[in-house]
Design an enzyme around this catalytic site. Structure first.
Site, mmCIF file in Angstrom:
data_model
loop_
_atom_site.group_PDB
_atom_site.id
_atom_site.type_symbol
_atom_site.label_atom_id
_atom_site.label_comp_id
_atom_site.label_asym_id
_atom_site.label_seq_id
_atom_site.Cartn_x
_atom_site.Cartn_y
_atom_site.Cartn_z
ATOM 1 N N ARG A 180 2.595 -2.765 5.516
ATOM 2 C CA ARG A 180 2.059 -2.308 6.769
ATOM 3 C C ARG A 180 0.647 -2.358 7.293
ATOM 4 O O ARG A 180 -0.104 -2.911 6.478
ATOM 5 C CB ARG A 180 2.529 -0.626 6.847
ATOM 6 N N LYS A 226 -13.976 3.096 -2.089
ATOM 7 C CA LYS A 226 -14.615 1.943 -1.144
ATOM 8 C C LYS A 226 -15.910 1.287 -1.574
ATOM 9 O O LYS A 226 -16.185 0.195 -1.340
ATOM 10 C CB LYS A 226 -14.559 2.170 0.217
ATOM 11 N N TYR A 274 -12.257 8.527 -0.428
ATOM 12 C CA TYR A 274 -12.114 7.195 0.025
ATOM 13 C C TYR A 274 -13.237 6.617 -0.072
ATOM 14 O O TYR A 274 -13.222 5.265 -0.365
ATOM 15 C CB TYR A 274 -11.506 7.349 1.326
#
Length: 239
Positions: A22, A167, A163
């Site tokens: 997705r 990252k 996050y």
């Protein structure tokens, strides 16, 4: 206007996209297929993978199949990469894109939220890279590894700190591997897009005041002036 040189053809090459069922992963897989690649999607959800293969299978070029794999499991990732290289006779391109996103204050998400983000995003990229590199070094055209980071990993974003931290680690990994793998003929690229309109708010995890966190993240993720067109981003990344 400066004219960029034409990109080399990647027709007939074998490509793996993690988190390919997705969002950005699915769009990048479609761009690879448009260029004639044989694409293998890796993701955890078998039903989502089935829908992705059905959608991409309508494209007039390239090929696509899927393999269920949790990138948090290093042994499973190695096994899947070995299978792809064996079944296709080669592995040329790998896009490490799998991950999760959590929204909320750091204290609400807690240490567990940070561990989950590092496990899915950073360890997922690390497992993918280490499993793919031996095969990419044998690619007759020079293997290509892309680790998908984020602008949020270059500049920390409040209420997205797990996050951002994960990252940021991906960015460091990409930079280091870029230097190390040049001697082996493998190109390693760190990809750091901004927020994209991929419906990420529908799959994010929320902490704290979940209603308020969802509301601001939904608005941010869907605002044309603040987020990128995901199809255009996927085309640029693959190019």
């Amino acid at each position: 206007m400066r004219v960029l040189p034409a990109a080399p053809s990647i027709r007939g090459l074998t490509a793996v996209v993690t988190g390919g069922s997705r969002g950005l992963g699915l769009l990048m897989a479609g761009e690879l297929m448009k260029r004639g690649c044989d694409v293998v999607l890796l993701a955890r959800d078998e039903a989502e993978l089935g829908r992705a293969v059905t959608k991409l299978g309508r494209l007039p070029c390239g090929s696509v199949r899927s393999v269920v794999c949790d990138v948090r499991d290093g042994a499973a990732v190695r096994a899947r990469m070995d299978e792809v290289a064996r079944d296709n006779g080669r592995l040329d391109i790998v896009l490490a894109n799998a991950g999760i996103i959590q929204v909320g204050p750091a204290d609400a998400l807690g240490t567990e939220g940070f561990r989950d983000a590092l496990d899915s995003i950073f360890n997922g990229a690390l497992h993918t890279a280490l499993a793919a590199l031996p095969h990419l070094r044998r690619s007759p055209v020079g293997g290509r590894l892309a680790l998908v980071g984020s602008v949020g990993g270059l500049l920390a974003v409040p209420h997205l700190l797990p996050y951002s931290c994960a990252k940021s680690a991906v960015a460091a990994l990409a930079e280091g591997l870029h230097a190390e793998e040049a001697a082996h003929g493998v190109t390693v690229t760190g990809i750091h897009p901004g927020l994209m309109r991929t419906g990420s708010h529908l799959h994010a995890r929320f902490g704290g005041d979940r209603r308020r966190e969802y509301a601001w993240f939904q608005a941010l993720a869907g605002a044309p002036l603040l987020s990128m067109n995901a199809e255009r981003a996927a085309e640029r990344i693959v190019s």
